[in-house]
Structures are given as C-alpha cells and as structure tokens.
Motif scaffolding. Structure first.
Motif, mmCIF file in Angstrom:
data_model
loop_
_atom_site.group_PDB
_atom_site.id
_atom_site.type_symbol
_atom_site.label_atom_id
_atom_site.label_comp_id
_atom_site.label_asym_id
_atom_site.label_seq_id
_atom_site.Cartn_x
_atom_site.Cartn_y
_atom_site.Cartn_z
ATOM 1 N N THR A 164 26.923 -144.215 -23.429
ATOM 2 C CA THR A 164 25.788 -145.090 -23.150
ATOM 3 C C THR A 164 26.051 -145.926 -21.902
ATOM 4 N N LEU A 165 27.258 -146.456 -21.789
ATOM 5 C CA LEU A 165 27.614 -147.280 -20.634
ATOM 6 C C LEU A 165 27.571 -146.471 -19.342
ATOM 7 N N GLY A 166 28.099 -145.253 -19.363
ATOM 8 C CA GLY A 166 28.073 -144.398 -18.183
ATOM 9 C C GLY A 166 26.661 -144.041 -17.762
ATOM 10 N N CYS A 167 25.813 -143.706 -18.735
ATOM 11 C CA CYS A 167 24.409 -143.392 -18.428
ATOM 12 C C CYS A 167 23.688 -144.623 -17.878
ATOM 13 N N ILE A 211 22.443 -130.322 -9.695
ATOM 14 C CA ILE A 211 23.892 -130.126 -9.662
ATOM 15 C C ILE A 211 24.605 -131.415 -9.258
ATOM 16 N N THR A 212 24.161 -132.038 -8.171
ATOM 17 C CA THR A 212 24.846 -133.255 -7.716
ATOM 18 C C THR A 212 24.531 -134.441 -8.614
ATOM 19 N N GLY A 213 23.329 -134.507 -9.128
ATOM 20 C CA GLY A 213 22.951 -135.628 -9.975
ATOM 21 C C GLY A 213 23.558 -135.582 -11.356
ATOM 22 N N ILE A 214 23.565 -134.402 -11.953
ATOM 23 C CA ILE A 214 24.088 -134.288 -13.324
ATOM 24 C C ILE A 214 25.596 -134.030 -13.305
ATOM 25 N N ALA A 215 26.015 -132.965 -12.650
ATOM 26 C CA ALA A 215 27.439 -132.605 -12.683
ATOM 27 C C ALA A 215 28.280 -133.532 -11.817
ATOM 28 N N GLY A 216 27.798 -133.803 -10.613
ATOM 29 C CA GLY A 216 28.614 -134.572 -9.677
ATOM 30 C C GLY A 216 28.592 -136.067 -9.891
ATOM 31 N N THR A 217 27.565 -136.594 -10.506
ATOM 32 C CA THR A 217 27.468 -138.042 -10.661
ATOM 33 C C THR A 217 27.475 -138.462 -12.120
ATOM 34 N N ALA A 218 26.505 -138.018 -12.891
ATOM 35 C CA ALA A 218 26.372 -138.482 -14.272
ATOM 36 C C ALA A 218 27.589 -138.119 -15.119
ATOM 37 N N LEU A 219 28.027 -136.870 -15.066
ATOM 38 C CA LEU A 219 29.186 -136.470 -15.862
ATOM 39 C C LEU A 219 30.455 -137.170 -15.389
ATOM 40 N N ALA A 220 30.564 -137.382 -14.078
ATOM 41 C CA ALA A 220 31.742 -138.076 -13.550
ATOM 42 C C ALA A 220 31.777 -139.523 -14.025
ATOM 43 N N VAL A 248 30.280 -140.865 -16.688
ATOM 44 C CA VAL A 248 30.496 -140.907 -18.137
ATOM 45 C C VAL A 248 31.953 -140.571 -18.456
ATOM 46 N N GLY A 249 32.509 -139.569 -17.792
ATOM 47 C CA GLY A 249 33.908 -139.213 -18.010
ATOM 48 C C GLY A 249 34.851 -140.339 -17.625
ATOM 49 N N GLN A 250 34.603 -140.974 -16.493
ATOM 50 C CA GLN A 250 35.444 -142.088 -16.059
ATOM 51 C C GLN A 250 35.376 -143.242 -17.057
#
Length: 125
Positions: A14-17, A52-61, A63-65
C-alpha cells in the motif's frame, strides 16, 4: 526518505503504491505549471512503453524497495541504492560513463561503506 519509518508499521505494498501515485499526480501538475508540451500520439508502442516503464520499472521497484526496507536498516538500503550507477556502468550498453562519473561512483560507494563500517565499530564498543 521517510519510507524507513513507515515501512515498519504499514503495509509495504500500500505504501509503495501510494508513493508512486502521489509522485505521478505531482509530476502531472508540474507539467502543466511548467508549461510543458503535453502533446503526443497514442499508439501501441506508446502504450506498451508506458506500461513497461510505469508498472515494471517504477511501480514494482517502489513496492519492492518499500517491502525490503521493512526488514533491513536504512544504511543497507542506502548502499543498495548507491550501487545503481555501478551496475549501469558495468553494462556499457545501458550507460556509457566518463572517467569523472566513474570516480564519482567510486567516491559514493566508498563513503557509504566507510559510514557503515564506522557506525558498526562505534556500536560494537
């Protein structure tokens, strides 16, 4: 910057999103305030690139961090973040760097490692 404080008590997903969405809103507002030219044609390539850049490159990064910050210290996170230019430099196809940038990378990493080593020695005594 304050992710470490909130990552311990809040749901990291939730915090990452929330971080990504707030950043997107601020960037969108700043684009209009700055008078940026916001015209482009929407086609398949643009949509795929944004996804790709919005979901994989930014959002997932993000949230993972945020998720990993829940289980480690801020100094370890800083060391991991500071290694990003090193990985970019290692793979010359991603980013070509000058000797000055390489020296800057080395100094950043050395300072982070020195800080980590010195802080561990002071807490051990």
């Amino acid at each position: 910057m304050w992710s470490y404080i909130f990552a311990r008590d809040e749901d990291p997903i939730t915090l990452g999103c929330l971080q990504v969405n707030i950043a997107a809103i601020i960037y969108f507002i700043m684009c209009f305030i700055g008078g940026g030219d916001f015209s482009f044609k929407i086609n398949t390539i643009v949509v795929i690139t944004i996804l790709i850049t919005g979901i994989a490159g930014t959002a997932l990064a993000f949230v993972g961090q945020t998720y990993i910050q829940k289980y480690t210290t801020p100094s370890h996170v800083a060391i991991i973040f500071i290694l990003e230019p090193v990985f970019g430099a290692v793979d010359g196809t991603i980013e070509m760097i000058s000797s000055m940038k390489a020296i800057g990378c080395i100094l950043f990493i050395a300072s982070m490692l020195l800080t980590e080593i010195c802080s561990r020695r002071s807490t051990a005594t």
